[in-house]
Design an enzyme around this catalytic site. Structure first.
Site, PDB file in Angstrom:
ATOM      1  N   GLU A 216     -37.628 -10.636   9.258  1.00  0.00           N
ATOM      2  CA  GLU A 216     -36.835 -11.817   9.617  1.00  0.00           C
ATOM      3  C   GLU A 216     -37.695 -12.941  10.172  1.00  0.00           C
ATOM      4  O   GLU A 216     -37.418 -14.124   9.923  1.00  0.00           O
ATOM      5  CB  GLU A 216     -35.730 -11.438  10.613  1.00  0.00           C
ATOM      6  CG  GLU A 216     -34.593 -10.612  10.013  1.00  0.00           C
ATOM      7  CD  GLU A 216     -34.932  -9.152   9.736  1.00  0.00           C
ATOM      8  OE1 GLU A 216     -36.010  -8.709  10.193  1.00  0.00           O
ATOM      9  OE2 GLU A 216     -34.147  -8.461   9.070  1.00  0.00           O
TER      10      GLU A 216
ATOM     11  N   HIS B  89     -23.916  -3.648  13.578  1.00  0.00           N
ATOM     12  CA  HIS B  89     -23.336  -4.472  12.512  1.00  0.00           C
ATOM     13  C   HIS B  89     -22.143  -5.267  13.026  1.00  0.00           C
ATOM     14  O   HIS B  89     -21.308  -5.689  12.250  1.00  0.00           O
ATOM     15  CB  HIS B  89     -22.912  -3.596  11.315  1.00  0.00           C
ATOM     16  CG  HIS B  89     -24.064  -2.886  10.679  1.00  0.00           C
ATOM     17  ND1 HIS B  89     -24.558  -1.703  11.142  1.00  0.00           N
ATOM     18  CD2 HIS B  89     -24.857  -3.244   9.637  1.00  0.00           C
ATOM     19  CE1 HIS B  89     -25.589  -1.327  10.405  1.00  0.00           C
ATOM     20  NE2 HIS B  89     -25.798  -2.248   9.485  1.00  0.00           N
TER      21      HIS B  89
ATOM     22  N   ILE C 217     -31.301 -10.736  13.744  1.00  0.00           N
ATOM     23  CA  ILE C 217     -31.943 -12.054  13.830  1.00  0.00           C
ATOM     24  C   ILE C 217     -33.097 -12.026  14.846  1.00  0.00           C
ATOM     25  O   ILE C 217     -33.974 -12.882  14.835  1.00  0.00           O
ATOM     26  CB  ILE C 217     -30.915 -13.149  14.217  1.00  0.00           C
ATOM     27  CG1 ILE C 217     -31.428 -14.542  13.832  1.00  0.00           C
ATOM     28  CG2 ILE C 217     -30.526 -13.086  15.689  1.00  0.00           C
ATOM     29  CD1 ILE C 217     -30.381 -15.640  13.901  1.00  0.00           C
TER      30      ILE C 217
ATOM     31  N   ASP D 101     -27.102  -9.191  13.870  1.00  0.00           N
ATOM     32  CA  ASP D 101     -27.728  -8.137  14.682  1.00  0.00           C
ATOM     33  C   ASP D 101     -29.233  -8.054  14.448  1.00  0.00           C
ATOM     34  O   ASP D 101     -29.964  -7.479  15.251  1.00  0.00           O
ATOM     35  CB  ASP D 101     -27.102  -6.787  14.324  1.00  0.00           C
ATOM     36  CG  ASP D 101     -25.590  -6.842  14.257  1.00  0.00           C
ATOM     37  OD1 ASP D 101     -24.947  -6.112  15.006  1.00  0.00           O
ATOM     38  OD2 ASP D 101     -25.046  -7.635  13.451  1.00  0.00           O
TER      39      ASP D 101
ATOM     40  N   GLU E  94     -32.863 -11.313   2.483  1.00  0.00           N
ATOM     41  CA  GLU E  94     -32.880  -9.922   2.011  1.00  0.00           C
ATOM     42  C   GLU E  94     -31.705  -9.683   1.052  1.00  0.00           C
ATOM     43  O   GLU E  94     -30.558  -9.939   1.426  1.00  0.00           O
ATOM     44  CB  GLU E  94     -32.797  -8.983   3.220  1.00  0.00           C
ATOM     45  CG  GLU E  94     -34.030  -9.093   4.104  1.00  0.00           C
ATOM     46  CD  GLU E  94     -33.789  -8.689   5.559  1.00  0.00           C
ATOM     47  OE1 GLU E  94     -32.801  -7.998   5.839  1.00  0.00           O
ATOM     48  OE2 GLU E  94     -34.603  -9.105   6.407  1.00  0.00           O
TER      49      GLU E  94
ATOM     50  N   PHE F 188     -27.705  -9.631   8.740  1.00  0.00           N
ATOM     51  CA  PHE F 188     -26.704  -9.439   9.793  1.00  0.00           C
ATOM     52  C   PHE F 188     -27.233 -10.149  11.034  1.00  0.00           C
ATOM     53  O   PHE F 188     -28.423 -10.051  11.333  1.00  0.00           O
ATOM     54  CB  PHE F 188     -26.544  -7.948  10.142  1.00  0.00           C
ATOM     55  CG  PHE F 188     -25.889  -7.138   9.052  1.00  0.00           C
ATOM     56  CD1 PHE F 188     -24.513  -6.930   9.046  1.00  0.00           C
ATOM     57  CD2 PHE F 188     -26.654  -6.577   8.034  1.00  0.00           C
ATOM     58  CE1 PHE F 188     -23.917  -6.177   8.040  1.00  0.00           C
ATOM     59  CE2 PHE F 188     -26.060  -5.826   7.034  1.00  0.00           C
ATOM     60  CZ  PHE F 188     -24.683  -5.619   7.031  1.00  0.00           C
TER      61      PHE F 188
ATOM     62  N   PRO G 298     -35.977 -10.377  15.404  1.00  0.00           N
ATOM     63  CA  PRO G 298     -37.410 -10.531  15.081  1.00  0.00           C
ATOM     64  C   PRO G 298     -37.785 -11.988  14.810  1.00  0.00           C
ATOM     65  O   PRO G 298     -38.954 -12.356  14.916  1.00  0.00           O
ATOM     66  CB  PRO G 298     -37.588  -9.685  13.808  1.00  0.00           C
ATOM     67  CG  PRO G 298     -36.462  -8.716  13.830  1.00  0.00           C
ATOM     68  CD  PRO G 298     -35.321  -9.427  14.496  1.00  0.00           C
TER      69      PRO G 298
END
Ligand SMILES: Cc1ncc(C[n+]2csc(CCOP(=O)(O)OP(=O)(O)O)c2C)c(N)n1
Length: 704
Positions: free
Chosen positions: A435, A505, A462, A460, A392, A458, A464
């Site tokens: 993701e 985050h 990961i 945070d 992204e 991030f 999915p």
């Protein structure tokens, strides 16, 4: 459906040879199913799932595809498809009995998990729908090879009109990954043939209770450039004609195609299921009338393409073939228990070895961690055309034509800045916010020999991708008995100490990943280590999770000059940050610098602490930990993640287990508290270990 069928049959003239050949494969498929069922009932096989009712669409699709040329992701009902592509009844029965000679997995996977490298059937798995993103990734590789031609020669080879086949059931299309895959396939007009084999049920759930409106083809018709075709998948001639149209469309590079084939599933979901519990008798009777094998036999007889006698002879020859294959499979050896740990990692490339120990040749002024990660990516992209970067916002600008007048983004932390500008949009590009599809597509690309280095924006976010990581990425090599592999790198900024990062985050969670066999996990704490470890990650032959403590990205204390394009640090080697004799502090990531600060205070009190920065978390440097603890006899394990069940818990447990005799005090842990990272810096400070905490706990340890 029946009227369409009759019209198509009249319109399409297929040769006797093709039709009789198709019937033979369909009948063979049915016979292998029946044989496996018999073996299961005799306890000589341990599981059975059948392809009954799906034979016509399977053979029809396969007849338009080229083994060893196109790429295949067939789901478990695709027995007839796999046979037509070239897998043999013996391959299948060896898998059913779990023999070491099972060419797909050597006894590691259930039957009907197809795989053949020479045929290009990529090793399949059990989760519904995960294969779809990988298939799209394999098609991404096609597009990549068509642009970056030097990569094609180094990787799996490439044909200009190749395509990727992927099949799935009507229930699997409920998975989000199916929709993510369609979005990407249509965005890029990828050469993917989707075949949805709709047998009306997903185990016990009928399609009208699964899919809004009960028809997947109706739902997907608005996807741009997607050719959508609906057909009776139990009718061979009709299926053949529709698959022909779909394949032609894809080979002409007009976009992906989706064939929605209506099938039946008369044998229940698997041998563990009895469909009479949820499927009414009249539905079962209706389905029985559409048996594809019987229908094609009737057609051949009615069109006088075969006589009753010839049909009987053909059936007898198939039955003999299956019996012989079963005899061979039953005589084959089971796997040896001593092999069970083989192929978790690459047997040929050892990233802990000397080959990955390459000294730096420093140039220039000190640079930040962001700069040196970027430098490593540039070096590796220049060195190897197979390295491709996506994620992204990682590109400089999605609309490349605007690049000349814009500065470019290059990642939310600018780690990938300039890569698109320098190497072109084929080699560094933006992915949709999805993701699972970033990792799933990377897997598909890696199985074809590319080296994706993807960014999860991030850590945070990961989660999915967790299904793709846990159930696919890490076990492709193991489950295929080293036939397939998917080495790739996932970069993810991780951790807190940001002041304001808050819950979403600032997460840690590395132990979730170090717990996964098959995955390498590293977390550098300095710019130099980030550069050397990332190079090792890219050149190694295993999947790597590369965790970048974002708090350290632009610090001055951890900067270093550029170490040259060959600098590498082997995995599993800790860095001795500070030598000491009184206490060992085992740590990594953002706590390394905090330990150094604490050590200065402790030194004023005469306490000499030894600090180890693990930097590689799986594998990790047990040798250095052990030597240090034997010297200091006291140890603090220090980490940022929640203290309970965290990474340091494993280290502490092992020290307690193996080094108990050397300890003068209990192993101490200091880590984040078991809560989320809050927004206000005062609250964050209360959660994460601070230098003062390290000083306090170390003093206590020394007093014991
Ligand atoms: C992600 C995931 N969830 C649940 C399962 C258990 N499961 C196996 S097959 C199946 C039904 C699949 O139905 P469908 O996609 O329609 O294929 P069919 O078996 O009918 O051919 C389920 C729920 C699984 N394998 N994977």
């Amino acid at each position: 459906m029946a009227t369409i069928t009759n019209q198509v049959q009249k319109a399409v003239k297929l040769s006797r040879e093709l039709l009789v050949g198709a019937y033979r494969t369909m009948y063979l498929s049915r016979q292998v199913d029946d044989k496996e069922i018999q073996l299961k009932r005799q306890n000589r096989a341990f599981f059975q799932i059948n392809g009954v009712g799906h034979e016509a669409i399977g053979v029809a699709a396969a007849l338009h595809l080229k083994p060893g040329y196109d790429w295949f992701y067939p789901y478990y009902r695709d027995r007839a498809f796999a046979l037509q592509i070239g897998q043999t009844p013996l391959d299948m029965l060896l898998q059913a009995v779990g023999s070491k000679d099972d060419p797909c997995s050597g006894g590691r996977q259930m039957p009907s998990h197809w795989c053949s490298k020479p045929l290009h059937i990529v090793v399949q798995s059990s989760p519904t729908g995960t294969q779809i993103l990988q298939a799209v990734g394999a098609a991404d590789a096609s597009v990549y090879f068509s642009v970056v031609q030097e990569a094609a020669q180094l990787a799996s080879g490439f044909y200009a009109d190749e395509l990727v086949y992927v099949s799935m059931g009507d229930g699997s299309v409920s998975e989000g990954e199916f929709w993510e895959s369609l979005n990407w396939a249509c965005l890029r007009k990828l050469p993917v043939l989707y075949v949805v084999e709709d047998n009306g049920y997903a185990i016990s759930v009928p399609v009208d209770a699964q899919t809004a409106g009960g028809s997947i083809s109706r739902l997907v018709r608005s996807f741009p450039d997607l050719l959508v075709i609906e057909c009776d998948g139990t009718e061979f001639v009709e299926s053949y004609e529709h698959c022909r149209q779909a394949v032609e469309y894809i080979r002409q590079r007009r976009g992906p195609a989706l064939v929605h084939a209506h099938c039946i599933r008369p044998y229940s979901h698997s041998l563990s299921d009895d469909e009479r519990a949820y499927k009414p008798e009249e539905v079962r009777r209706q389905e029985a009338k559409r048996d594809p094998v019987t229908r094609l036999a009737k057609y051949l007889l009615s069109e006088r393409l075969i006589t009753e006698k010839e049909l009987k002879e053909l059936q007898t020859s198939v039955e003999n073939e299956v019996r012989e294959a079963a005899d061979k499979a039953l005589a084959a050896e089971p796997p040896s228990p001593s092999t069970v740990m083989n192929f978790i990692y690459s047997p040929s490339v050892d990233p802990t070895g000397e080959h990955f120990d390459h000294p730096p040749k420093f140039h220039g002024e000190p640079k930040t961690m962001v700069d040196l990660i970027n430098a490593c990516l540039r070096d590796e992209m220049a060195r190897d055309p197979r390295v491709v970067v996506f994620g992204e916002d990682v590109a400089d600008c999605s609309h490349a034509e605007d690049l000349a007048r814009l500065k470019g983004k290059g990642g939310v932390f600018k780690v990938t800045h300039g890569l698109q500008r320098h190497f072109g949009s084929a080699r560094c590009y933006n992915a949709p916010i999805a993701e699972a599809s970033i990792v799933g597509r990377a897997i598909g690309m890696a199985t074809r020999g590319l080296k994706p280095v993807v960014e999860i924006q991030f850590f945070d976010y990961i989660w999915p991708a967790m299904m793709q990581i846990r159930d696919e990425l890490i076990n492709v090599r193991w489950r295929s008995n080293n036939v397939f592999s998917c080495p790739l790198v996932m970069r993810a900024p991780i951790g807190g100490y940001l002041a304001g990062g808050a819950i979403y985050h600032s997460q840690s969670g590395e132990s979730v990943f170090t717990h996964q066999p098959g995955l390498r996990v590293v977390m550098p704490a300095t710019a130099l280590d980030a550069n050397g470890l990332l190079r090792t990650a890219i050149r190694c032959d295993d999947p790597v999770l590369f965790l970048e403590p974002k708090h350290l990205y632009r610090q001055t204390h951890n900067r270093a000059p550029y170490p040259g394009p060959d600098y590498m640090i082997p995995f599993g080697k800790a860095r001795l940050v500070r030598e000491g004799t009184d206490v060992t502090i085992v740590t990594y990531g953002s706590l390394v610098v905090r330990s150094v600060q604490a050590a200065k205070t402790l030194l004023e009190e005469g306490i000499e602490s030894e600090i180890l920065d693990l930097r590689s978390l799986q594998p990790y440097d047990w040798e250095l930990i052990s030597a240090s603890v034997k010297k200091t006899n006291r140890v603090l394990v220090l980490y940022e993640d929640n203290i309970s069940w965290g990474y340091g818990a494993e280290i502490a447990a092992r020290i307690g287990d193996e080094l108990f005799d050397f300890l003068d005090a209990p192993v101490k842990r200091l880590a984040g508290r078991d809560v989320f990272i809050p927004y206000h810096p005062i609250l964050e400070e209360a959660v994460l270990p601070q230098p003062a905490d390290i000083v306090r706990v170390t003093r206590d340890l020394l007093k014991y």
